[in-house]
Design a protein around this motif. Structure first.
Motif, PDB file in Angstrom:
ATOM      1  N   TYR A 352     -72.308  68.990  46.312  1.00  0.00           N
ATOM      2  CA  TYR A 352     -70.905  69.355  46.529  1.00  0.00           C
ATOM      3  C   TYR A 352     -70.316  68.672  47.755  1.00  0.00           C
ATOM      4  CZ  TYR A 352     -71.406  72.939  43.004  1.00  0.00           C
ATOM      5  OH  TYR A 352     -71.630  73.592  41.838  1.00  0.00           O
ATOM      6  N   TYR A 357     -63.767  73.849  49.498  1.00  0.00           N
ATOM      7  CA  TYR A 357     -63.245  74.185  48.174  1.00  0.00           C
ATOM      8  C   TYR A 357     -62.391  75.453  48.295  1.00  0.00           C
ATOM      9  CZ  TYR A 357     -66.700  71.133  45.836  1.00  0.00           C
ATOM     10  OH  TYR A 357     -67.440  70.072  45.394  1.00  0.00           O
ATOM     11  N   TRP A 358     -61.800  75.877  47.182  1.00  0.00           N
ATOM     12  CA  TRP A 358     -61.051  77.138  47.189  1.00  0.00           C
ATOM     13  C   TRP A 358     -61.975  78.318  47.464  1.00  0.00           C
ATOM     14  CZ3 TRP A 358     -60.351  80.961  42.874  1.00  0.00           C
ATOM     15  CH2 TRP A 358     -61.364  80.877  41.927  1.00  0.00           C
ATOM     16  N   ASP A 359     -63.262  78.082  47.401  1.00  0.00           N
ATOM     17  CA  ASP A 359     -64.255  79.117  47.689  1.00  0.00           C
ATOM     18  C   ASP A 359     -63.950  79.809  49.023  1.00  0.00           C
ATOM     19  OD1 ASP A 359     -65.237  77.224  45.869  1.00  0.00           O
ATOM     20  OD2 ASP A 359     -67.318  77.555  46.407  1.00  0.00           O
ATOM     21  N   MET A 409     -58.739  69.845  45.730  1.00  0.00           N
ATOM     22  CA  MET A 409     -59.809  70.670  45.159  1.00  0.00           C
ATOM     23  C   MET A 409     -61.022  70.619  46.068  1.00  0.00           C
ATOM     24  SD  MET A 409     -60.441  72.585  42.584  1.00  0.00           S
ATOM     25  CE  MET A 409     -61.916  73.506  42.187  1.00  0.00           C
ATOM     26  N   PRO A 487     -59.813  78.898  36.716  1.00  0.00           N
ATOM     27  CA  PRO A 487     -61.095  79.038  37.416  1.00  0.00           C
ATOM     28  C   PRO A 487     -62.287  78.851  36.477  1.00  0.00           C
ATOM     29  CG  PRO A 487     -59.605  80.808  38.048  1.00  0.00           C
ATOM     30  CD  PRO A 487     -58.930  80.069  36.938  1.00  0.00           C
ATOM     31  N   GLU A 489     -64.070  76.815  34.477  1.00  0.00           N
ATOM     32  CA  GLU A 489     -64.071  75.359  34.251  1.00  0.00           C
ATOM     33  C   GLU A 489     -64.659  74.977  32.890  1.00  0.00           C
ATOM     34  OE1 GLU A 489     -66.101  73.928  37.722  1.00  0.00           O
ATOM     35  OE2 GLU A 489     -64.256  73.790  38.885  1.00  0.00           O
ATOM     36  N   LYS A 602     -67.278  80.541  32.182  1.00  0.00           N
ATOM     37  CA  LYS A 602     -68.179  80.229  33.296  1.00  0.00           C
ATOM     38  C   LYS A 602     -68.085  81.279  34.409  1.00  0.00           C
ATOM     39  CE  LYS A 602     -69.069  76.469  36.585  1.00  0.00           C
ATOM     40  NZ  LYS A 602     -68.518  75.274  37.218  1.00  0.00           N
ATOM     41  N   GLN A 603     -66.873  81.678  34.740  1.00  0.00           N
ATOM     42  CA  GLN A 603     -66.668  82.573  35.885  1.00  0.00           C
ATOM     43  C   GLN A 603     -65.344  83.298  35.702  1.00  0.00           C
ATOM     44  OE1 GLN A 603     -66.211  78.657  37.991  1.00  0.00           O
ATOM     45  NE2 GLN A 603     -65.478  80.007  39.620  1.00  0.00           N
ATOM     46  N   SER A 637     -71.294  80.070  37.258  1.00  0.00           N
ATOM     47  CA  SER A 637     -70.943  79.733  38.643  1.00  0.00           C
ATOM     48  C   SER A 637     -71.451  80.898  39.476  1.00  0.00           C
ATOM     49  CB  SER A 637     -69.432  79.615  38.827  1.00  0.00           C
ATOM     50  OG  SER A 637     -69.121  79.753  40.210  1.00  0.00           O
ATOM     51  N   LEU A 639     -70.189  81.998  41.877  1.00  0.00           N
ATOM     52  CA  LEU A 639     -69.051  82.765  42.379  1.00  0.00           C
ATOM     53  C   LEU A 639     -68.656  83.875  41.410  1.00  0.00           C
ATOM     54  CD1 LEU A 639     -66.762  79.802  43.539  1.00  0.00           C
ATOM     55  CD2 LEU A 639     -68.175  81.250  44.984  1.00  0.00           C
ATOM     56  N   THR A 683     -71.206  79.683  49.740  1.00  0.00           N
ATOM     57  CA  THR A 683     -69.916  80.372  49.583  1.00  0.00           C
ATOM     58  C   THR A 683     -70.047  81.614  48.709  1.00  0.00           C
ATOM     59  OG1 THR A 683     -69.359  78.726  47.905  1.00  0.00           O
ATOM     60  CG2 THR A 683     -68.393  78.415  50.071  1.00  0.00           C
TER      61      THR A 683
HETATM   62  C1  BGC Z   1     -67.081  76.434  40.488  1.00  0.00           C
HETATM   63  C2  BGC Z   1     -65.864  76.297  41.366  1.00  0.00           C
HETATM   64  C3  BGC Z   1     -66.305  76.171  42.802  1.00  0.00           C
HETATM   65  C4  BGC Z   1     -67.325  75.043  42.972  1.00  0.00           C
HETATM   66  C5  BGC Z   1     -67.906  74.990  44.371  1.00  0.00           C
HETATM   67  C6  BGC Z   1     -68.008  75.252  40.731  1.00  0.00           C
HETATM   68  O1  BGC Z   1     -69.156  75.392  39.948  1.00  0.00           O
HETATM   69  O2  BGC Z   1     -66.705  76.472  39.138  1.00  0.00           O
HETATM   70  O3  BGC Z   1     -65.026  77.425  41.218  1.00  0.00           O
HETATM   71  O4  BGC Z   1     -65.206  75.923  43.607  1.00  0.00           O
HETATM   72  O5  BGC Z   1     -68.395  75.239  42.078  1.00  0.00           O
HETATM   73  O6  BGC Z   1     -68.576  76.177  44.695  1.00  0.00           O
END
Ligand code: BGC
Length: 761
Positions: A352, A357-359, A409, A487, A489, A602-603, A637, A639, A683
């Motif tokens: 990454y 990120y938006w995290d 992003m 969100p 993805e 996914k999330q 994810s 998250l 995160t």
């Molecule tokens: C998630 C995103 C997140 C990114 C970094 C991706 O797998 O779908 O929402 O921002 O990972 O954690």
């Protein structure tokens, strides 16, 4: 899933050396201090599988990503967090045999991460090829008290021999990123020096020209006294400087190397002063000595734990899990530098790109709001404020005008550095999270002045973006938003993602409120903002109101659910239970095409919106949507589970909440997703914290007061935590009998427990 970490309340423990899990442990046992981080690599040579990783905050490399299918608007580069010079190296040879754990018999191996005091301990007994047995114990930390100092106590005790040994103690900038294309190296040597007892290398990153000066000094003691050496040789080669020391090791006598490292970057020092300043830091470290440095470091950790610990009674695995998450978050971001942020892997790996990120806004902010001084969370917001001009440029590249801002992003310095069109151009909900974070911060802290000082400008930029990104559908007689990725993805390029439409209009409303607030709060400041942003108040706010009134939100009235996007119900609506175990995880087993066509999520997506804006929806609506979407969610994810824990708790689905909590709490400790070796999910660790506090504890902030609606998961006896809130520290203990609260500092206040107002003083 793995299960080799021993359960303990304060320590992370690995016993026995298994090279197959070494890279996982290298991630798990990482240490850091907000300025730098270090994976749990060995000091000595290791020819087995390893991901060597040292990281220095803010130092990155813009790797070129031009490809044949280039699309206008793509950024020029993908930022990579850089594997920085190695400061930990201490190579050991005994009678010309290298100590290398891949090549000798290893017994009594233990790695311990002591979270209370913030250090890594590793010990083992190695038997070399000729039968010599040596015991090694190393303790190291990245000082939380002095962000540029790392220290190691490396002890060597011969068990069955007396012999000559050679130690190579060095710093090395000849390092490579695992994710580098064509093994390209990103560092060039600028300067080096080595003398007896000291070595320094300054290396510069290609293209970005960050300078990092890494220096080391050491002392060696034998049986408690300064050791005498036969010889010290200076060792230098490209990007490398060190000392090679020959000395005698005596059976049963401990020889200890104290290595002090100073890691300075040009982000914090003028380039021409780096070496000089590095020397001062080294002098300071060595004159204090290991024990004193450690004492200062430990003191900071004790204080941190007072602010942020969560204790869980009755479940050691859960206790260890939550402390591990808090520990890693705390050593990743300390909040004293507004240029820094929290990468999804923190300082524990390269994946990454180590970027923002938006995290941060959607998941991490609540943790720092509640567990540290206000300034820490504020700095996360100021970070985005400082990037506003870049967000405006970023939007302009995509054709937006007049100060519309699209935050990237993925970013290091405000520029977008991710290029997949369906994410870069379409996953625009991130912009909403940045606005939401301002709201969240102000709601929690009551620091409304933030809007006047910084917040409103950001909100105006983001609102302008939404106003241009929607379009009027003559057919629907409503505004729509086309071509987005929500969100989740596992859907790309969809129309009218409910979450994105919802957060867009919410931003517009909040911006209108912020305009009113700032006007009243400080009319001069408001005029300055109008001038700076060239806000055409009447015209622009009228447009925003029109969008708020006439936005289209996909929903299915019959089932009482919001639709993730247009056409969602045309999919074959299966549940995760319909999947075969061999199909999981989908992102590794299915083609992307198949994932996109499926209903699997996914999330949290619609549910992310219900979590953010829960007060706008009744419990029944939340329940119907949860019951509809959660069964289709694969939580691929990290998250994802936390948002579901919070909603499930609200809905009284305790079993579900706990089941999902377990997925987040020990995600890395038990390597749930089979990817911990790449680095930790930093995160999402904040999500674990939220699961306890907002999920089980039911914490919300409303009307400037803390509200609790708590319960205790069946598997626990009780749990307690502390919250920093508006200059006060509140201790909360939740048992099956109810909630006990104590004001540890600050003025008396009212809290609300299950809708009842309680005064605490
Ligand atoms: C998630 C995103 C997140 C990114 C970094 C991706 O797998 O779908 O929402 O921002 O990972 O954690």
């Amino acid at each position: 899933m793995k299960n080799y970490i021993k359960h303990h309340e304060w320590n992370i423990i690995e016993e026995g050396f298994d090279p197959h899990v070494n890279q996982i442990s290298e991630s798990i046992f990482s240490i850091g201090n907000g300025r730098m981080g270090q994976r749990a690599n060995f000091e000595e040579e290791y020819s087995g599988e390893t991901l060597r990783g040292s990281y220095v905050a803010g130092v990155y490399y813009p790797d070129k990503t031009r490809v044949g299918w280039w699309k206008n608007g793509y950024p020029e580069y993908f930022a990579k967090v850089l594997n920085a010079p190695n400061w930990i190296g201490i190579h050991v040879s005994i009678d010309n045999q290298k100590l290398d754990l891949a090549k000798c018999k290893v017994e009594e191996f233990r790695r311990i991460l002591n979270m209370r005091s913030g250090y890594l301990l590793r010990s083992f007994v190695a038997t070399l090829g000729d039968g010599k047995k040596v015991k090694i114990e190393s303790k190291r930390f990245c000082s939380m008290a002095h962000g540029e100092i790392g220290a190691i106590r490396y002890s060597i005790t011969p068990i069955n021999f007396t012999a000559k040994a050679t130690l190579s103690i060095y710093v090395d900038a000849d390092v490579v990123n695992k994710d580098s294309n064509y093994d390209e190296k990103f560092w060039e040597e600028v300067y080096k020096e080595a003398s007896e007892g000291r070595a320094i290398v300054t290396a510069q990153t290609k293209k970005t020209f960050f300078h990092v000066t890494t220096g080391m000094t050491y002392t060696i003691e034998s049986a408690g006294k300064k050791a005498t050496f036969d010889r010290v040789n200076i060792e230098q080669r490209e990007k490398f400087a060190g000392n090679v020391i020959q000395l005698d090791l005596e059976q049963d006598k401990e020889t200890v190397v104290y290595k002090y490292a100073a890691i300075l970057s040009s982000e914090n020092h003028p380039k021409d002063k780096l070496v000089e300043n590095c020397k001062s830091v080294l002098d300071e470290a060595s004159s204090k000595g290991f024990d004193k440095l450690f004492e200062e470091h430990e003191k900071v950790w004790f204080h941190k734990w007072e602010e942020c610990d969560i204790t869980i009674e009755g479940d050691v695995a859960a206790q260890q899990g939550i402390r591990f998450n808090i520990f890693q978050l705390t050593q990743t971001y300390t909040g004293d530098d507004e240029r820094l942020n929290i990468g999804p892997k923190g300082f524990t790996g390269e994946k990454y790109g180590g970027s923002t990120y938006w995290d941060t806004e959607a998941y991490c902010l609540p943790f720092y709001l509640a567990t540290a001084e206000q300034q820490v969370a504020r700095n996360l917001l100021v970070y985005r404020y400082k990037h506003l001009p870049k967000a405006i440029e970023n939007a302009a590249k995509l054709g937006f005008t007049e100060g519309a801002a699209l935050y990237p992003m993925v970013t290091m310095n405000g520029e977008e550095c991710h290029n997949e069109w369906e994410i870069t151009f379409e996953e625009i909900h991130r912009n909403g999270a940045i606005a939401y974070a301002i709201f969240d911060y102000v709601r929690y802290t009551g620091d409304e002045k933030y809007l006047t000082e910084y917040g409103l400008e950001v909100l105006i930029g983001i609102s302008r973006f939404w106003a241009q990104r929607v379009n009027w559908s003559a057919r629907k007689n409503q505004y729509v938003m086309l071509g987005v990725t929500g969100p989740n993805e596992y859907e790309n390029n969809v129309n009218n993602n409910w979450y994105t439409n919802t957060i867009a209009t919410w931003t517009l409303k909040y911006t209108l409120e912020a305009v009113d607030f700032v006007k009243k709060d400080d009319s001069q400041a408001y005029q300055n903002i109008v001038k700076k942003t060239k806000l055409k108040e009447e015209e622009e706010t009228a447009k925003w109101r029109d969008i708020i009134d006439k936005m289209y939100y996909p929903e299915d009235k019959h089932q009482g659910v919001f639709l993730q996007q247009d056409g969602f119900l045309d999919k074959e609506l299966l549940t995760v239970k319909d999947l075969r175990p061999e199909d999981r995880p989908l992102n590794q087993k299915w083609s992307w095409d198949r994932i996109l066509r499926s209903c699997f999520i996914k999330q949290a997506d619609v549910l992310q919106g219900l979590y953010f804006f829960e007060d706008n929806f009744d419990q029944e609506t939340i329940r119907k949507n949860f019951d509809f979407y959660e069964p289709m969610t694969v939580h691929e994810s990290s998250l994802s589970p936390c948002v579901h824990v919070i909603l499930a708790s609200k809905l009284g689905y305790k079993q579900k909440a706990y089941e999902l909590y377990l997925r987040t709490a020990r995600l890395d400790l038990d390597d749930y997703n089979n990817d911990t070796e790449d680095g930790l999910h930093i995160t999402s660790m904040a999500g674990t914290w939220m699961s306890v506090i907002k999920g089980f504890g039911g914490l919300r902030v409303k009307d400037g007061r803390l509200h609790f609606n708590p319960y205790v998961p069946d598997q626990w006896k009780s749990y307690s935590f502390r919250l920093e809130f508006r200059g006060r520290v509140v201790k909360v203990k939740i048992t099956t009998d109810g909630i006990e609260t104590k004001l540890e500092s600050g003025s008396p206040m009212e809290i609300v427990v299950k809708d009842e107002v309680v005064k605490i003083s």
